[in-house]
Design a protein around this motif. Sequence first.
Motif, mmCIF file in Angstrom:
data_model
loop_
_atom_site.group_PDB
_atom_site.id
_atom_site.type_symbol
_atom_site.label_atom_id
_atom_site.label_comp_id
_atom_site.label_asym_id
_atom_site.label_seq_id
_atom_site.Cartn_x
_atom_site.Cartn_y
_atom_site.Cartn_z
ATOM 1 N N UNK A 15 -26.782 -28.614 -48.267
ATOM 2 C CA UNK A 15 -26.225 -29.746 -49.015
ATOM 3 C C UNK A 15 -25.781 -29.316 -50.404
ATOM 4 N N UNK A 16 -26.577 -28.483 -51.049
ATOM 5 C CA UNK A 16 -26.308 -28.104 -52.439
ATOM 6 C C UNK A 16 -25.138 -27.143 -52.554
ATOM 7 N N UNK A 17 -25.004 -26.241 -51.591
ATOM 8 C CA UNK A 17 -24.019 -25.157 -51.740
ATOM 9 C C UNK A 17 -22.949 -25.153 -50.653
ATOM 10 N N UNK A 18 -22.942 -26.178 -49.797
ATOM 11 C CA UNK A 18 -22.005 -26.202 -48.678
ATOM 12 C C UNK A 18 -20.546 -26.095 -49.098
ATOM 13 N N UNK A 19 -20.209 -26.611 -50.284
ATOM 14 C CA UNK A 19 -18.816 -26.597 -50.739
ATOM 15 C C UNK A 19 -18.478 -25.370 -51.582
ATOM 16 N N UNK A 20 -19.450 -24.502 -51.825
ATOM 17 C CA UNK A 20 -19.220 -23.323 -52.668
ATOM 18 C C UNK A 20 -18.454 -22.264 -51.870
ATOM 19 N N UNK A 21 -17.405 -21.721 -52.484
ATOM 20 C CA UNK A 21 -16.618 -20.681 -51.824
ATOM 21 C C UNK A 21 -17.490 -19.448 -51.556
ATOM 22 N N UNK A 23 -20.064 -19.342 -49.490
ATOM 23 C CA UNK A 23 -21.387 -19.703 -48.965
ATOM 24 C C UNK A 23 -21.283 -19.907 -47.461
ATOM 25 N N UNK A 24 -22.247 -19.401 -46.700
ATOM 26 C CA UNK A 24 -22.323 -19.589 -45.253
ATOM 27 C C UNK A 24 -23.509 -20.480 -44.921
ATOM 28 N N UNK A 25 -23.242 -21.567 -44.216
ATOM 29 C CA UNK A 25 -24.308 -22.501 -43.878
ATOM 30 C C UNK A 25 -25.274 -21.871 -42.876
ATOM 31 N N UNK A 26 -26.555 -22.202 -43.009
ATOM 32 C CA UNK A 26 -27.568 -21.746 -42.055
ATOM 33 C C UNK A 26 -27.849 -22.860 -41.056
ATOM 34 N N UNK A 27 -28.421 -22.490 -39.922
ATOM 35 C CA UNK A 27 -28.806 -23.479 -38.921
ATOM 36 C C UNK A 27 -29.940 -24.336 -39.472
ATOM 37 N N UNK A 38 -30.075 -15.334 -45.649
ATOM 38 C CA UNK A 38 -28.752 -15.014 -46.202
ATOM 39 C C UNK A 38 -28.186 -16.192 -46.989
ATOM 40 N N UNK A 39 -28.404 -17.400 -46.486
ATOM 41 C CA UNK A 39 -27.908 -18.579 -47.202
ATOM 42 C C UNK A 39 -28.590 -18.703 -48.565
ATOM 43 N N UNK A 40 -29.900 -18.496 -48.595
ATOM 44 C CA UNK A 40 -30.623 -18.565 -49.870
ATOM 45 C C UNK A 40 -30.173 -17.451 -50.813
ATOM 46 N N UNK A 41 -29.882 -16.272 -50.268
ATOM 47 C CA UNK A 41 -29.418 -15.154 -51.099
ATOM 48 C C UNK A 41 -28.076 -15.487 -51.740
ATOM 49 N N UNK A 42 -27.149 -16.043 -50.965
ATOM 50 C CA UNK A 42 -25.838 -16.413 -51.500
ATOM 51 C C UNK A 42 -25.965 -17.544 -52.524
ATOM 52 N N UNK A 43 -26.898 -18.463 -52.266
ATOM 53 C CA UNK A 43 -27.129 -19.542 -53.234
ATOM 54 C C UNK A 43 -27.608 -18.966 -54.562
ATOM 55 N N UNK A 51 -19.403 -14.344 -58.201
ATOM 56 C CA UNK A 51 -18.369 -15.099 -57.482
ATOM 57 C C UNK A 51 -18.105 -14.558 -56.084
ATOM 58 N N UNK A 52 -18.354 -13.271 -55.867
ATOM 59 C CA UNK A 52 -18.162 -12.688 -54.547
ATOM 60 C C UNK A 52 -19.508 -12.638 -53.853
ATOM 61 N N UNK A 53 -19.768 -13.646 -53.025
ATOM 62 C CA UNK A 53 -21.090 -13.796 -52.418
ATOM 63 C C UNK A 53 -21.223 -12.946 -51.156
ATOM 64 N N UNK A 54 -22.382 -12.315 -51.004
ATOM 65 C CA UNK A 54 -22.655 -11.476 -49.828
ATOM 66 C C UNK A 54 -24.080 -11.741 -49.350
#
Length: 787
Positions: A15-21, A23-27, A38-43, A51-54
């Motif tokens: 919810x918090x980061x879904x719109x961030x360029x 960011x990959x959503x987790x199940x 990985x989602x928490x790492x990108x957050x 800006x370049x999330x991995x």
Amino acid sequence: MVDEMVLKAQKWVNTTYGAVAGYNRCAEDGSTGWSTIYSLTRALQHELGITSLVDNFGATTLSKLTAHGNVSEFSSNRNIRTIAEAALYCKGYSGGGVDGDFGMSTQVGLSALVEDMGLYGTVPVGVITPKIFKALLTMDAYVLISGGSGSIRTCQQWLNKTYTGRGQYFIGPCDGKFSRNVQVALVLAIQYELGMTDSQVTGYIGPGTKTGLQTAGRVSTSTGTANWIRLFQTAMACNDYYNEWGDAGGSFPSKLASTVRAFQEFCKLPQSGEGDFATWMSLLVSTGDPDRPGEAIDVMYPLNRTTIATVKSLGYKYAGRYLTGGTNKVLTHSEIALIFDNGMSIFPLYQEWGDKVQYFSYDQGFEAGRAAYQAAVKFGFPAGTVIYFSVDFDALDTEISSYVIPHFRGVVDGVRQSPTDYAVGVYGCRNVCIQLAAAGLTSRSFVSGMSTGYSGNLGYPLPNNWAFDQIRNYTVTSGSSPLELDHDVVSGRDLGVNSVTRPRDPNDAFYTYLIWLEARAWQWREEKGHTTYSQAELVGQWLRMLDGVTNNKVYGWWKAQLHVSDEVFGEFDQDFIDYVKSTPGRPDLMPLRDPVHLWDNDITHFGASFGAVVSQGIAPDRSMSSMSDFGSWGGDLLSILGQINKEGVGEAAAYAYAKDLIAARADNTYFDLMDYMADVDALVMGVQCRADRTLLLSDLFKHYYGSTGAANGRFVTFIGNRFGTRATMQAAAESMFDTMVGGRATVIRDLFWHEQDFGFATPALVSSKVRTAVAEAFADVATRFAS
């Protein structure tokens, strides 16, 4: 199982980061996995201004987090605090409300994590340092996991506590499992102890580390600082040897020196009992010291009169050659004769492709098995020869389970079509060799140790059934031409073949070992005057105590119950044990292999069971179980009942389940084929030696293992001597679970049952239908072996 707090964390981060360029959503499934990490790492990267999330928590993320500072209840960025709380739940620790409050619940979870990491007292309370945050965003465990070792976990925690302050050392798992990450951490610690800087350490053994180990790394009962000894103890534990850590590690008692000698013997190193360079290398690297002596080679190209002379002059005694393989690898009758004429033995290899995962499947394995045996039969290789099938790539766990294991099932089935009985071996990295042996598919391993970069060689000990260890490739001048060869260390578990018309007995080395022991027993009796026990009994006592006196490994429940052990297996002469230990010239103990099933006997198990039969004898009523049965086949069968009860197997499935476990080749049973053969031999030979005190075990083993007819016959004798009929055998098995005869037999059985935590207070409380099913399965398995 859905973890509601993990689910809450997943919903919050999406919810918090879904719109961030980027960011990959987790199940959102309430289950921790790499997707959530990985989602928490990108957050976190987004919150740090990256800006370049991995997916990777790399140097940039660590640098930015270090600049941000420690995370605590006083940190200004609430979202970073919330990410930390979410990560705590993903690790199995309390993280409060996943709202960034960082309150008492979060503090409790963080404190438990820090303590499990081994960092208690080294970081401020309630603070997540950048390195702890990095560790949170992994799938590493910090509690002991299934199959983990408590001694390894102690070492892991000590490594974290001692070296986390160094720049390139990051917090490792504390799960009790030796892995690639743990091996890298151990080497980093060694490099720091050698005085290397953060810019010099690599986590891998290079020239500088080798030089340092040669000059500064030696540890012994009289040499080495506490940290060097702790590092050595860690390396011993990671290789599955008891490390004598004690309260805090750092001391080198004589008992550790004995264990080191056992490890050195296993690796075929000089038995100094010290942490010398060669021992360090064998503990840390799959090659060990690549410059150490070896007696075998394997070569791709055929040997001729010139090259064989060069090989022989270098001291090599065994040559690995390919059964098939076109014009380059092709083996001929004349080359086999040339090898034999020069006093060398040959061990056959099979590889057509094998260097990519697509070459592995059941069907391809079956065809490989057929092609290999057809070539072996054509060359006249005798029954019992081990053929090594190649896995010549760095197979990952998923590839091993999905492709390599099914492939070798095909290989085994293909080889079984042969009119000559051949044994199946494997050439591959340590992990491949270990898993195939555990699956009951291979009896010998040819380890590709020189592939040091393979993940399957990092974080894995040398396989127990290793026969050859390939440690170096080099080229020598042979006449006017170069000869490229692979240099292999030899364990002696495979003697190779020295004649295609007169096969060599693979058990010769074992017979030699027994004859040497019998000579010591004769001296003990005739020269020293200790005549209480016969030669066979004394040798049996030594074999029984092998785990205690030779390998110094923990001898299971019986080691903690020595008074009970003696009551079951008979008393033993400790002075004789010490006498044998002090006598120089003891031969190497090599495996005893059944000529019919081409499988090793558990000789220590035999020694214990033999002692039970010789000291206790068989109960007059053969339908009843007694102490001697409990000390041999009965105790093993009792463990099968316990395994079934513990795993909740129902009445309807109990028979089939037990039948699959009894005398199985895989390692998922308490009563495997090695145990069954040991129990059979113990009863057959024990009855004979009890009746005639002049009999020698070497003569009995030579008889029963000298031909397939005699080997098969001992399974018939086992039933005849102990039970007489199948019905009596089933009745005796059921008696083992209910009412036994003789002294404290039932009391000791129930004590064993209780200590193994098999459920219920006594096996007699297990369902009568399950007990009967297990007894029937035992009778049917024994009958099958006898037929």
